[in-house]
Enzyme design. Sequence first.
Site: not given
Ligand code: PEP
Ligand code: MG
Length: 768
Positions: A372, A479, A515, A614, A637-638, A648, A685
């Site tokens: 993050h 977010r 979200r 995700e 990402n998740d 991650r 996303c």
């Molecule tokens: C993801 O998981 O791809 C996502 C967009 O959410 P975050 O990165 O905030 O977990």
């Molecule tokens: Mg996520």
Amino acid sequence: MMPDTSSPNTRGPRRLLSRIRDLMAVHEDAQKRLDRLTDIIAAETGSDVCSIYLVQPSGALELSATHGLNPGAVHAVRLRAGEGLVGVVARKARPFAVEDAPAHPNFAYKPETGEEPYKSFVGVPILRGGRLVGVLTAQTASMWLTTEEEIETLQTVAMLLAEIVASGELVRAEGFSGLEVRLSKPERLQGLALSSGVVRGVAVKQEPHVVSARLVADDANAEEARLNEAVARLRRSVDQLLVSGRVPMGTPSREVLETYRMFAHDRGWLSRLGEAIRAGLTAEAAVERVRNEHRARLMKTRDTHFQERLHDLEDLANRLLRHLARPEDNRAEVLPENTVLIARSVGPAELLEYDRTRLVGVAVEEGSLTGHAAIVAKALGIPMAGRFDGMLDRVEKGDQVILDGEFGLLHVRPSEEVSRAYDERIQVLAERQRAFAHLRDAPVQTADGQPLTLSMNAGLLVEMNRLEDTGAAGVGLFRTEFQFMVADTLPRLSAQIELYRAVHEAAGDKPVVFRTLDLGGDKMTPFTPSMREPNPALGWRALRMGLDRPALIRYQLRALLRASGGRELNVLFPMISVADELARVREVLETELRLARRHGHETPDKIRVGLMVETPAVAFAPDACLELADFVSVGANDLMQYFFAADRQNSRVSDRYDAISAPALGLLKAVQKSCADHGKPVTVCGELAGRPLEACVLAGLGYRSLSMAAGSISLVRQALAGCDLSRLTPWLEAEIHKGARSGAMSLRERLLCDGKTAGIARERIDQN
Ligand code: PEP
Ligand code: MG
């Protein structure tokens, strides 16, 4: 040393230190001052010779001042790296003493120094930030084995010398300009690009430092008491963190804290600090001195486990310095203009605390692409790079640096040549940005005319102005947890309404997807319920928390409904694993909607419910969830972290697996197909969507809507414009079909090699 008269202990190292301090208070020619320093040290330690050698840019050690050797040798005698006994001290970065120096195999006789008659030798390194700045030596005419206490005294003096040298006091004076006292070798560190952009700036280390004016203490007892009090506070704070549950079990930070606790009670460390204070240093200077010795050891060791432990000790020293800080030191330090933050690691909330008008770049020793902090850096448009091994030991505060967030490079004290090359590059990038600005309102399409929608990800109000300059179609992912992460207390309903309303207003006619809270995992706030989870990424996070503690999600939905009165509300739910979770949260939404109506609040014109894909459970069997959703967002990402079972947040594994590989692309294709079959619009996303090659691949799989950090939009637009989907789509289909049986080269490599056939314009992908 000191064979005949009194030992330095009887004379007292404290007297020596205070004489040095008095000397520093007198303003006179720097060379003279350095000479007088050697006179004082020789007199107070009873040595016949005292010399100071300083490291030159070439790595050689130059005799820079002496008492006792031939004065004509000053600035004339240079020892190559490793040469002579001075070289031994430099190489080991440790004190070294011999009774009979000329008999030692490493003795290098320099006739111009006239040192032949001297027998005993002791040298201690002058260290600053773990780096060797010079060597301080003392010699006597007769044989004498230096005692531990004497070495200790010289080390304390060397610590003072290092501060004096680094403070620039010596170089500022006239007549000393030829002496290069700072280690100024350019260095190029290769790391991992985390947020794009190239900047030039000044290094600012994320650590407290000791004010050099306060190195020598007047009252050792008072200093010892201050140290003990600070140590007690440090122990309490570490213990509290460990028991508060704010750091879940099994997380790396918990391990670090456990180690802290171990060190905070470590007698060796504490007694070294006590010794340094008794030798006459202030508590801060003592911490700095002991830290310097550890750093020097760290730089010599190859044992990674040991290195990590020493790093922990370093962090602990920083914490201790904070506890020692006097009120006047606690004034928020004003960052220099063009600050490049140099840190071991940095959290997202911490990053947001820095003055954004001055912070231009971030370089960390750790860090991962989907972490993050990197996401926040991208959001703020701040170039960032990470995984710079050993960076903290190689960069000094105030060093000129160039941070290349495109290639993940850090140039420390860059040479003229490198600087010039970067000036040109920075100009080219600025020109390219200007060129992109022209294109920003043109439709986004591929080379074969397929239209795409590019939106931006955001989380802070300050980012909303990027909607305009990037030409983004809207906010594909807002977010909402960022507001919570930067607050000290839970944001009240009114504050949430205010933020969401402001976001709507800033977006104008463009759509925004909000979200709901995605807290937990690495996204912690000071007020989230305490958790001790062995696997926080698989734990009680996001909607799981929201459904168990419905007040949180109810308040948020209430705020979103109120803020969206008379507008469209797109609300996206993260971390869904089973359809029932989406069904339950839809019910909460319905209840809140009824409540809003009953209270006479204006409600949204239209409400669209989004499903975040995700988790593998939903990605592999999405039908039941899709029926409950109006639109879909793929959180790559998740999804990729769970698909590859690679955390991650863990830099050891986070980029070990490539999404451009047959299994991952097969999954992403299947998700796209399910959404199309159910007639549900889908956007990707996660960070994948913002990387030019990956964005083309997603388009090749059939995705027509991508949401990314604002800074990536122009690059992705350019890449897509060169991408021919009529060739790329069948190429990818064939590769997915072949699966893992596709030869030695990775799919990514083949895609780049085969660019033409696959319909990828390579020059638009790696444009830097
Ligand atoms: C993801 O998981 O791809 C996502 C967009 O959410 P975050 O990165 O905030 O977990
Ligand atoms: Mg996520």
